[in-house]
Scaffold this motif. Sequence first.
Motif, mmCIF file in Angstrom:
data_model
loop_
_atom_site.group_PDB
_atom_site.id
_atom_site.type_symbol
_atom_site.label_atom_id
_atom_site.label_comp_id
_atom_site.label_asym_id
_atom_site.label_seq_id
_atom_site.Cartn_x
_atom_site.Cartn_y
_atom_site.Cartn_z
ATOM 1 N N THR A 25 0.836 -1.201 0.000
ATOM 2 C CA THR A 25 0.000 0.000 0.000
ATOM 3 C C THR A 25 0.873 1.254 0.000
ATOM 4 N N LEU A 26 2.023 1.167 0.672
ATOM 5 C CA LEU A 26 2.946 2.313 0.651
ATOM 6 C C LEU A 26 3.486 2.533 -0.757
ATOM 7 N N ARG A 27 3.695 1.418 -1.469
ATOM 8 C CA ARG A 27 4.274 1.506 -2.809
ATOM 9 C C ARG A 27 3.260 2.104 -3.791
ATOM 10 N N TYR A 28 2.002 1.661 -3.703
ATOM 11 C CA TYR A 28 1.033 2.068 -4.721
ATOM 12 C C TYR A 28 0.075 3.167 -4.273
ATOM 13 N N PHE A 29 -0.048 3.367 -2.974
ATOM 14 C CA PHE A 29 -1.035 4.338 -2.494
ATOM 15 C C PHE A 29 -0.417 5.297 -1.466
ATOM 16 N N LYS A 30 0.805 5.711 -1.741
ATOM 17 C CA LYS A 30 1.504 6.566 -0.788
ATOM 18 C C LYS A 30 0.742 7.871 -0.565
ATOM 19 N N ASP A 31 0.099 8.353 -1.633
ATOM 20 C CA ASP A 31 -0.628 9.618 -1.512
ATOM 21 C C ASP A 31 -1.722 9.546 -0.435
ATOM 22 N N GLU A 32 -2.281 8.346 -0.260
ATOM 23 C CA GLU A 32 -3.304 8.221 0.778
ATOM 24 C C GLU A 32 -2.711 8.332 2.178
ATOM 25 N N TYR A 33 -1.529 7.729 2.344
ATOM 26 C CA TYR A 33 -0.838 7.869 3.632
ATOM 27 C C TYR A 33 -0.545 9.339 3.896
ATOM 28 N N LEU A 34 -0.058 10.025 2.835
ATOM 29 C CA LEU A 34 0.303 11.434 3.007
ATOM 30 C C LEU A 34 -0.923 12.277 3.337
ATOM 31 N N ALA A 35 -2.060 11.961 2.699
ATOM 32 C CA ALA A 35 -3.289 12.716 2.987
ATOM 33 C C ALA A 35 -3.663 12.563 4.460
ATOM 34 N N HIS A 36 -3.501 11.352 4.985
ATOM 35 C CA HIS A 36 -3.819 11.115 6.400
ATOM 36 C C HIS A 36 -2.861 11.866 7.320
ATOM 37 N N ILE A 37 -1.565 11.815 6.940
ATOM 38 C CA ILE A 37 -0.548 12.371 7.839
ATOM 39 C C ILE A 37 -0.481 13.901 7.742
ATOM 40 N N GLU A 38 -0.416 14.392 6.503
ATOM 41 C CA GLU A 38 -0.183 15.832 6.339
ATOM 42 C C GLU A 38 -1.465 16.652 6.368
ATOM 43 N N GLU A 39 -2.488 16.141 5.645
ATOM 44 C CA GLU A 39 -3.721 16.946 5.572
ATOM 45 C C GLU A 39 -4.753 16.513 6.600
ATOM 46 N N LYS A 40 -4.455 15.445 7.360
ATOM 47 C CA LYS A 40 -5.398 14.895 8.358
ATOM 48 C C LYS A 40 -6.746 14.618 7.683
#
Lengths: 516, 158
Positions: free
Chosen positions: A433-448
């Motif tokens: 999921t980190l490889r293919y959907f990193k943007d989702e992790y970033l949305a959770h972390i950076e944009e909450k």
Amino acid sequence: MIDLVESYRQGKLPEANVILAEQHEGRHNELLAGQYRIVLRNCGVIDPKSIEDYEAQGGYSALKKALTMQPEEIVEEVKASGLRGRGGAGFSTGLKWSFAARAKGSKKYVVCNADEGDPGAFMDRSTLEGDPHNVIEGMIIGAYAMGADEGYIYCRAEYPMAIHHLRIAIEAAEIKGYLGRNIMGTGFNFELHIKEGAGAFVCGEETALMQSIEGKRGMPTIRPPFPAESGLWGCPTNINNVETWANITWIINNGSTEFRKIGTDKSPGTKVFALAGKIAGSGLIEVPMGIPIRDIIYKVGGGMKTEKPFKAVQMGGPSGGCIPASLLDTIVDYDSINATGAIMGSGGMVVMDSGTCMVDVARFFLNFTQNESCGKCTFCRIGTRRMLEILTRITEGKGEAEDIVKLEELATNIIKGSLCGLGQTAPNPVLTTLRYFKDEYLAHIEEKRCPAGVCTSLLRYEVIADKCVGCTACARKCPVSCISGSVKQAHVIDQDKCIKCGACFKACKFEAISKG
Amino acid sequence: MEQDFSMLDAIIGKYRNRSGILIPLLQDVQQTLGYLSKDAMRYLAEQMQIPAADIYGVATFYSMFKLKPQGKHIIRVCKGTACHVSDADGIKDALRNELGLEGEEDTTADMKFTLLEVACLGCCSLAPVIMVDDTTFGKLTPDSIKGILQRYAYEEEA
């Protein structure tokens, strides 16, 4: 079909062993077109409780043929077929058999691994419920080829119908002389037992499974020695998965050359998949290796369940990974699937749409493996817990910028520092999921923010003033009374007090509450 | 430790002096007693000449073994992948709510129901799924829970 009728008679809902074609009578041909049935050839066709039905379909003819062959010939035939272990790792079955056949010892065992524990998988359950004799016959042939005289089927206790059908089948085979002493007058003896699993995922690992059969805590042991040299009670033992055993009779009857005509060069034959999740036609399918994943989902599976677009398909359960839309043309064979970071696994295929949060999916699998870790290896026991804590934190909106690096670091070390397959593959759902959907992790972390709208803590419910008619339905449903506004006036949600339960969203009949 | 466990003697007799029997032995004992109490495990250890630590080790390793008394009906909520993406959490919340379970509780005060989570029931095409005793209920919504529980709530006193 018989089970279906019977389960209705007992007032139960249909069991999951209804094959896909039966759920979609009208589209029968279209859905069956891409399928090729070896393992499931009798499932739904014969009465699994009748040995006569099985014999009428050619059952036990492979055993008769095998008993006229030399044991080494059988091992060579299986080797030549290129059959690879269907439990997930894909090791050559013939090669594995040759190790056990060559091992020294007067007492040997064969074991069938039916501890199907992957959430989202039900191939083995359906095979055992629908055609138990095919698995048993495969085991008898294997025992003869390897020189074993005793066998175990290790089956999950959560599958009572599979166990019930196996018991009936074993008894019938004993009466007919296919099992027991002096089988069909050849002097070959083989005794088969059923062992009920007691509920531990790690027992799907072969060394843990053997510990469990011996009545101990199911904790994996160091290999070597491999089970082929020293397995059950120190004797040479060969363990194969249900689906692997279910291929044997077909190979003996039709020959390895015919088997190699199906599938790909490196992964011959078929693979059974359990299609589930957001797909129109969920159920069991059997397809030739080499078919693109896209065809499985859109042709055999009939496409998506709702209008929401495809997002990913999860293969290999907690040891596997999520394959994104961009890789839908990947073909199904062990090596191509491994290249995506997922694994073939035992055959669970869970389809996810845009309403699924990939961080939540990764957290879900980590929660599972962390629970099921037997605790022997520190990296697996504590490492998975630390990863789970980080993932939970991210889904709660408390993620920090360095969390992704920490996850990757932990994942690498858990893979290196774990003894068995459970720990070595536990980080896969996070890594893919980190490889293919990193943007989702970033949305959770950076944009909450949770783009799929799944992670409750990150949700924000707001009244759309233009659409609100002031009916007060939401305010009356709110359990913490955080919605204010007078009748016929637009209401307002107090974000500080809101517990994000979604009651207002459900109560509103005017679509005047936004969720995001 | 004064409790009388002589009803287990027949089971113990069946398994004495056999190897690899600890799991089926404990399954039979649990069937008889409903759960494995520490006293029962101590009794088994003495009678079978197996270290109590071995018995406790196995009992705590496998999820099938229960160390606390269980309700009359066992409800299993499937937490498999297919159920998870079909809102198994919503089903679980509805069940807890309907049963009035709070915090870490898993059994109702009247001992009628115990709520357990299982990894996968293998009926993924029916997701989300629960099992009440041996009966499977599929394609659920949080609203359908109440009706299912009512079937079991009334039968009792009859």
